[in-house]
Write an enzyme that holds these catalytic residues in place. Structure first.
Site, mmCIF file in Angstrom:
data_model
loop_
_atom_site.group_PDB
_atom_site.id
_atom_site.type_symbol
_atom_site.label_atom_id
_atom_site.label_comp_id
_atom_site.label_asym_id
_atom_site.label_seq_id
_atom_site.Cartn_x
_atom_site.Cartn_y
_atom_site.Cartn_z
ATOM 1 N N ASP A 238 54.722 51.628 43.075
ATOM 2 C CA ASP A 238 53.670 51.501 42.063
ATOM 3 C C ASP A 238 52.563 52.513 42.407
ATOM 4 O O ASP A 238 52.586 53.652 41.920
ATOM 5 C CB ASP A 238 53.161 50.039 42.045
ATOM 6 C CG ASP A 238 51.982 49.797 41.120
ATOM 7 O OD1 ASP A 238 51.485 50.744 40.507
ATOM 8 O OD2 ASP A 238 51.530 48.625 41.002
ATOM 9 N N LYS A 262 53.309 52.818 34.918
ATOM 10 C CA LYS A 262 52.116 52.383 34.190
ATOM 11 C C LYS A 262 51.557 53.646 33.567
ATOM 12 O O LYS A 262 51.118 54.542 34.295
ATOM 13 C CB LYS A 262 51.074 51.800 35.152
ATOM 14 C CG LYS A 262 51.498 50.541 35.872
ATOM 15 C CD LYS A 262 50.422 50.079 36.850
ATOM 16 C CE LYS A 262 50.847 48.791 37.549
ATOM 17 N NZ LYS A 262 49.909 48.402 38.623
HETATM 18 O O1 OSB Z 1 49.889 46.037 41.367
HETATM 19 O O2 OSB Z 1 50.801 45.748 39.500
HETATM 20 C C1 OSB Z 1 49.792 45.710 40.207
HETATM 21 C C2 OSB Z 1 46.882 44.194 38.248
HETATM 22 C C3 OSB Z 1 45.865 45.032 38.627
HETATM 23 C C4 OSB Z 1 46.112 46.028 39.525
HETATM 24 C C5 OSB Z 1 47.393 46.206 40.056
HETATM 25 C C6 OSB Z 1 48.430 45.377 39.657
HETATM 26 C C7 OSB Z 1 48.165 44.338 38.763
HETATM 27 C C8 OSB Z 1 49.152 43.360 38.359
HETATM 28 C C9 OSB Z 1 48.919 42.622 37.052
HETATM 29 O O3 OSB Z 1 50.105 43.055 39.029
HETATM 30 C C10 OSB Z 1 49.769 43.146 35.968
HETATM 31 C C11 OSB Z 1 49.332 42.640 34.623
HETATM 32 O O4 OSB Z 1 49.714 41.536 34.271
HETATM 33 O O5 OSB Z 1 48.595 43.364 33.924
HETATM 34 MG MG MG Z 2 51.845 46.652 41.747
#
Ligand code: OSB
Ligand code: MG
Length: 369
Positions: A238, A262
């Site tokens: 990620d 993302k």
């Molecule tokens: O690591 O995916 C991540 C939210 C904020 C920052 C990083 C992350 C996340 C989530 C939530 O895991 C994902 C969502 O439901 O938007």
């Molecule tokens: Mg993540």
């Protein structure tokens, strides 16, 4: 196509519940929305930068700075063939993919609206329902976590992601697995471990997790490659993937077997699509992550997740999971563990202008020829 008026605004939208990850907790979201006008149509985008630099160096305030000082002035009034080109005049700006993605995605929506086509179709997706999961933040104790997981399963989510950090990991995950032996379960560490934790992470192999997301540092591709060799469970990257180049290098190094895309994190939809294509060629599954977006960012994520390489459920949860009331009409709802891509042009949902106005903290307008 030419954007002739761009509006940048910060809205303040509190999450219904605190969301805690290994680097800290969040509740009061400060979200940047972009509204782009051109040739009589309007497009909307969202910048996913968070309030603090715990996930990325970008924050709501750095994105505001970079957008207002460097990105938006040269883009307004700039003629382009299509949304793939919107960022060319500002390609000299290093980094800041979240700030760049905010405007890029708004222009994709504008482009799709001018063509009268759904955004998912323009990106190359199909309109089939997209199976989705939910990301569960760190809870005060294991019983609370089990209750949360149970609640989300009863809502129909197709996959459960549990946040972990040192001291809140193996034993906690075991309890979840023991209680729910057959669910699609995964863990997200948000970079909380190092290679010294390899023995602990190896024990997670027994839990039949779908994947472990970003166990190591955001700059530790080499370390992820070494760790992956020690694990049976696939590593999903990620934070480490901020560009197409990062994705190419990660695949080259075998630093992970799955990528969480993302669009906000990788500079927009064009680079998301490029990463998708790269992974698809190499049979690396991808899925769409989330950044606690409002309905505007969520709509973009859903459009992207209709592409064929998105074979794993994404973090695209229902509006209700985050907000008392979302900023789009209709709100996003779950149907049989999936989200149905809207049929309308562009992102296919309407920003709730009155609500957005109510939540607005500051606005800047840029207009050009
Ligand atoms: O690591 O995916 C991540 C939210 C904020 C920052 C990083 C992350 C996340 C989530 C939530 O895991 C994902 C969502 O439901 O938007
Ligand atoms: Mg993540």
């Amino acid at each position: 196509m030419k954007p002739t008026r761009i509006e940048l605004r910060e809205i303040r939208l509190p999450l219904r519940e605190v969301f805690e990850i290994s680097s800290g907790a969040r509740q009061n979201r400060r979200i940047l929305l972009l509204r782009v006008e051109g040739e009589g149509a309007v497009g909307w985008g969202e910048c996913v930068a968070a309030e603090d630099p715990g996930y990325s160096y970008e924050t709501t305030d750095t994105a505001w700075h970079v957008l207002t000082e460097f990105l938006l002035p040269p883009l307004v009034g700039h003629t382009m063939e299509g949304p793939e080109e919107i960022l060319s005049p500002v390609s000299w700006v290093r980094g800041h993919p979240m700030a760049k993605a905010g405007i890029e995605m708004a222009v994709w929506d504008l482009h799709a609206k001018l063509l009268g086509a759904p955004l998912w179709e323009l990106l190359g997706g199909k309109g089939d329902p997209v199976p989705v999961g939910v990301s569960v933040g760190l809870q005060p104790n294991d019983d609370d976590l089990l209750r949360k997981v149970e609640e989300h399963l009863s809502q129909g989510y197709a996959r459960i992601k549990v946040k972990i950090k040192p001291g809140r990991d193996l034993a906690m995950l075991r309890k979840v697995r023991d209680r729910f032996p057959h669910i699609l379960l995964m863990a997200d560490a948000n970079s909380a471990y190092t290679l010294d934790d390899t023995p602990l992470l190896r024990e997670m192999d027994d839990l039949e997790l779908l994947m472990i997301e970003q166990p190591l540092g955001h700059e530790d591709l080499r370390e992820h490659a070494l760790l992956q060799q020690e694990l049976r469970t696939p590593i999903c990257l990620d934070e480490s993937i901020r560009s197409v180049a990062d994705a190419r290098l990660a695949l080259e190094l075998d630093a992970g077997r799955i990528i969480n895309i993302k669009p906000g994190r990788v500079g927009g939809l064009a680079s998301s699509r490029a990463i998708h294509h790269l992974c698809r060629e190499r049979k690396i599954p991808v899925w769409c992550g989330g950044m606690l977006e409002s309905g505007i960012g969520r709509a973009h994520n859903l459009a992207l997740a209709t592409l064929p390489g998105f074979t794993l459920p994404g973090d695209i949860s229902a509006s209700r999971r985050y907000w008392e009331k979302d900023v789009v009409i209709p709100e996003f709802e779950l149907r049989d563990g999936a989200m149905v891509p809207p049929e309308g042009p562009g992102i296919g949902v309407e920003p709730d202008l009155a609500r957005i106005e109510d939540l607005t903290h500051r606005v800047r307008v840029f207009s050009g020829p």
